[in-house]
Design a protein around this motif. Structure first.
Motif, PDB file in Angstrom:
ATOM      1  N   ARG A   1       4.861   2.687  12.451  1.00  0.00           N
ATOM      2  CA  ARG A   1       4.755   3.257  11.112  1.00  0.00           C
ATOM      3  C   ARG A   1       6.004   2.841  10.347  1.00  0.00           C
TER       4      ARG A   1
ATOM      5  N   TYR B   1       8.526   3.488   7.208  1.00  0.00           N
ATOM      6  CA  TYR B   1       9.000   4.533   6.312  1.00  0.00           C
ATOM      7  C   TYR B   1       9.962   3.887   5.314  1.00  0.00           C
ATOM      8  N   TYR B   2       9.766   4.188   4.074  1.00  0.00           N
ATOM      9  CA  TYR B   2      10.634   3.671   3.034  1.00  0.00           C
ATOM     10  C   TYR B   2      11.712   4.716   2.755  1.00  0.00           C
TER      11      TYR B   2
ATOM     12  N   ARG C   1       9.285   2.658  12.773  1.00  0.00           N
ATOM     13  CA  ARG C   1       9.407   3.556  13.916  1.00  0.00           C
ATOM     14  C   ARG C   1       8.194   3.361  14.808  1.00  0.00           C
TER      15      ARG C   1
ATOM     16  N   GLU D   1       5.681   4.902  16.723  1.00  0.00           N
ATOM     17  CA  GLU D   1       5.102   6.240  16.825  1.00  0.00           C
ATOM     18  C   GLU D   1       4.564   6.485  18.233  1.00  0.00           C
TER      19      GLU D   1
ATOM     20  N   LEU E   1       6.389   5.186   0.836  1.00  0.00           N
ATOM     21  CA  LEU E   1       6.516   6.362   0.000  1.00  0.00           C
ATOM     22  C   LEU E   1       6.990   5.925  -1.380  1.00  0.00           C
TER      23      LEU E   1
END
Length: 151
Positions: free
Chosen positions: A9, A11-12, A33, A35, A58
């Protein structure tokens, strides 16, 4: 078919300050990451597909370019002009500091020369004093020793 792939995954993250004293700032970037790690498919029979997580970015308004209007463009140009003026003054100041450094170096050189001249002058004065003393002693030794005074 034998193993399930790992699930990743994205993530910003926006800008943030590191927690160790606040002296380090991180720029915005994407962090990946794991997961779920890859694992063996222990189900008998037909293989099943494990869903791969799609990265979700995001939406962070702090990292979107601001909408530009005439007032913002004018302010941007004004700030650029101010920055150029500050840079010009900094260059002038740097030149003045270089000249000041050269003047200080010259003053130190002159002070050293003055010390040397003062030492030479003191030595010359001592030599003159010793020569004068020697001259007086010789003159006194060669002068007639007539102690009687006749008016």
């Amino acid at each position: 078919a034998v193993r399930y792939p790992e699930t990743l995954r994205a993530y910003y993250l926006g800008r943030y300050v590191d927690g160790g004293g606040g002296l380090t700032m991180h720029e915005s970037h994407v962090v990946y990451r794991v997961e779920q790690t890859g694992r063996w498919n222990l189900h008998p029979g037909a293989s099943t597909e494990a869903p791969l997580a799609t990265p979700q970015l995001l939406d962070n308004a702090a990292h979107r370019p601001p909408p530009l209007n005439d007032e913002a463009v004018a302010e941007l140009h004004r700030q650029q002009e101010i920055s150029a003026a500050v840079q010009k003054e900094a260059d002038k100041l740097s030149g003045s500091l270089q000249q000041l450094g050269q003047a200080i170096a010259q003053a130190q050189s002159i002070a050293e020369q003055n010390v040397q001249l003062r030492q030479q002058l003191n030595e010359a004065v001592k030599r003159l004093d010793s020569l004068e003393t020697e001259f007086k002693q010789r003159h006194a030794a060669s002068a007639p020793t007539n102690t009687s005074f006749q008016p």
